[in-house]
Design an enzyme around this catalytic site. Sequence first.
Site, PDB file in Angstrom:
ATOM      1  N   GLU A   5       1.029  -0.852  -0.396  1.00 48.03           N
ATOM      2  CA  GLU A   5      -0.078   0.213  -0.003  1.00 48.03           C
ATOM      3  C   GLU A   5       0.982   1.394   0.238  1.00 48.03           C
ATOM      4  O   GLU A   5       1.648   1.353   1.228  1.00 48.03           O
ATOM      5  CB  GLU A   5      -1.000  -0.196   1.336  1.00 48.03           C
ATOM      6  CG  GLU A   5      -2.140   1.106   1.078  1.00 48.03           C
ATOM      7  CD  GLU A   5      -2.024   1.577   2.338  1.00 48.03           C
ATOM      8  OE1 GLU A   5      -1.158   2.559   2.190  1.00 48.03           O
ATOM      9  OE2 GLU A   5      -2.346   1.426   3.406  1.00 48.03           O
ATOM     10  N   CYS A  43      -2.280   8.036   4.088  1.00 48.83           N
ATOM     11  CA  CYS A  43      -2.496   7.488   2.881  1.00 48.83           C
ATOM     12  C   CYS A  43      -3.587   7.673   2.350  1.00 48.83           C
ATOM     13  O   CYS A  43      -3.959   7.397   1.108  1.00 48.83           O
ATOM     14  CB  CYS A  43      -2.240   5.960   2.812  1.00 48.83           C
ATOM     15  SG  CYS A  43      -3.412   5.143   3.770  1.00 48.83           S
TER      16      CYS A  43
END
Length: 716
Positions: free
Chosen positions: A272, A311
């Site tokens: 990720e 994020c």
Amino acid sequence: MTTQTATAPETTGAAPIVPSYVRDAWWTPADDVAGTEVRDANTGEVLARVSTDGLDLPGAVEHARTVGQRELAQLTLHERALKLKELAQFLNGRRDELYAISYRTGATKIDSMVDIDGGIGVLFTFSSKGRRELPNSNVILDGPAETLSRDGSFLGTHVYTPIPGVAVQINAFNFPVWGMLEKLAPAFIAGVPTIVKPATPTGHLTEACVRLMVESGILPAGSLQLVSGSARELLDSLDYRDMVSFTGSAETADRLKSHANVVSGGVRFTSETDSLNAAILGPDAEPGSPEFEAFVKAVVTEMTVKAGQKCTAIRRTIVPKGREQAVVEAISARLAQRVVVGDPRAEGVTMGALASLDQLRDVRGAVESMLDAGGELAYGTLDAPVVRTADGTESTVDGGAFMSPLLLTWDDVEAEAVHTREAFGPVSSVLGYTDLDDAVRLAARGSGSLVATVCTNDPEAARRLTLGIAGHHGRVHILNRETAKSSTGHGSPVPHLVHGGPGRAGGGEELGGIRAVKHHMQRTAVQGSPNLLTAVTGVWHTGADRRLAGAEEFGGSAENTHPFRKSLAELRIGDGFVSGLRTVGPEDILEFAEKTGDTFYAHTDAQAAEANPFFPGQVAHGYLLVSWAAGLFVEPAPGPVLANYGLENLRFITPVAAGDAVRVTLTAKRITPRVTDEYGEVAWDAVLHNQDDEIVATYDVLTLVEKEDTTYKNWA
């Protein structure tokens, strides 16, 4: 079990070493190792040092593969899930200790809650889902069996079993607790030991959490290890048995993915990485509307929670052309009204520091490059902001990693920098779109993102925008007046749903409930006879041996005990019951129709039924047959069967006409004892046949059954 109690970290001078936890013991390097300094994000004070000089990383991997695998394998899926609940309860009682350390990373109380409480919440959720949705065994079946021979003697099925190696989890600095626990939880339930490698700036908080987990004594030996500091050689010790889950920059992910053991050695790698997430304001969301207000609130929240170091933060705020200024003014007003930058330990502070001075330099550099590329500051300053210090005074702070929230506008919405450069801090850009297709195009220019918000109360706009961007995003959050208060928010991954995204976002998946557990398992096709597949999977397969009580003419035996008279201590897979035939008369069908109100013509009008291509004439209700089946197999006296709590997979196959007869065969298919209760679930394979041995219906009956037969004894 890990029973070693936590001890104070070793120190050299004023800066203690953040220890690693490997092979079920705490480890620190030699006293003369300098290490990398870790500083208080608010003051610049040196808090600790980290180093792995001399750490036996191959030994840690081998310990996980041997001791960790062995100890976890002694527990079932349910038992491991229950340990996560115990661990969550333990950590819940020690949160204050973690909060005190979290403030030093620049996190406010709300930021710390998202990280610490959120991580503990993941443990609770996975524990609950694991016990509700998985079998109490170490094998998970994937779908029904496939018949591979005409006579049914050769079958195929798919099973999930734990990968035989270690899950190496490399985490980012922004969520030192949640980032660890959200990856640990599914790996632990799957039965795969974990090696955690946190980021250096906030790894001391991860270490404190691991220390508490070790102190709890809940985790089996070898199931969790911690590497505090560099782990550059860790991938050298991995092979096809292992997996790496990475969260961080795309640059680092690319470097790790290029390792020979990933490229050609079979190491499973999921990541990720960077994500230029978007929030799209629908054309219907005019200023003053509930959607407009919810949109502005969402953007400000994502800019300031964790100082924008998420994020999932909103980097591109995409709004209808001509409405940019209204959005900028509304966001600016909310920022000015609600944001107080400073030390999280000071009263009233709502946004803390970035995690480190290095992070501050990176974010400022990214913003400067965006300004050089055509962006303009609409709110905030790149100068050091005036902040509220721990003693409550207002001043600039030497050594603190503080930054003002920044809102940028762009005359050229096609500028490459706004769609490719991520400033990983409290920064967002406002872009105008011409129509819905243009909004989709702009959102997609992020080249793959974790999440986007679509804010609209127009169903058609919601449909077009969501379907237009779905292929470019791992999650789409649809926001309107109906969800403004109940939504968990744009930037909050929840353990029930997948977290990840395509392209730039890394192409991986985390969370997603039981999907995440299966990510840590190997799916294997298994072929064999019904008896051997039953032995391998612990689930009865059609054609396998049975021990039937009941009607002798259909394979039952008076010597066999009715399975409803057996507790879980006595019941075995393959125990069952077969009934005799019961004839269905036309009066039975009409009475059922009258009593239930189901007077569909196929049941009540023989002439009309005969004209239907699916029916031979007047036919019995399917639910009448299922009801009769219960009467045919039930054992009415009190006993270990406590309740019937449902049916699964019901299919009606052959119509039953007036004058036909039916019988039922019931077989114990799956037995799932509950770890914490005195009963468990039993799934029974139920098959209805007619007088010609044709299958009428198939389904699973679900019952709750005592582990020991106390109900009957107490009643008697």
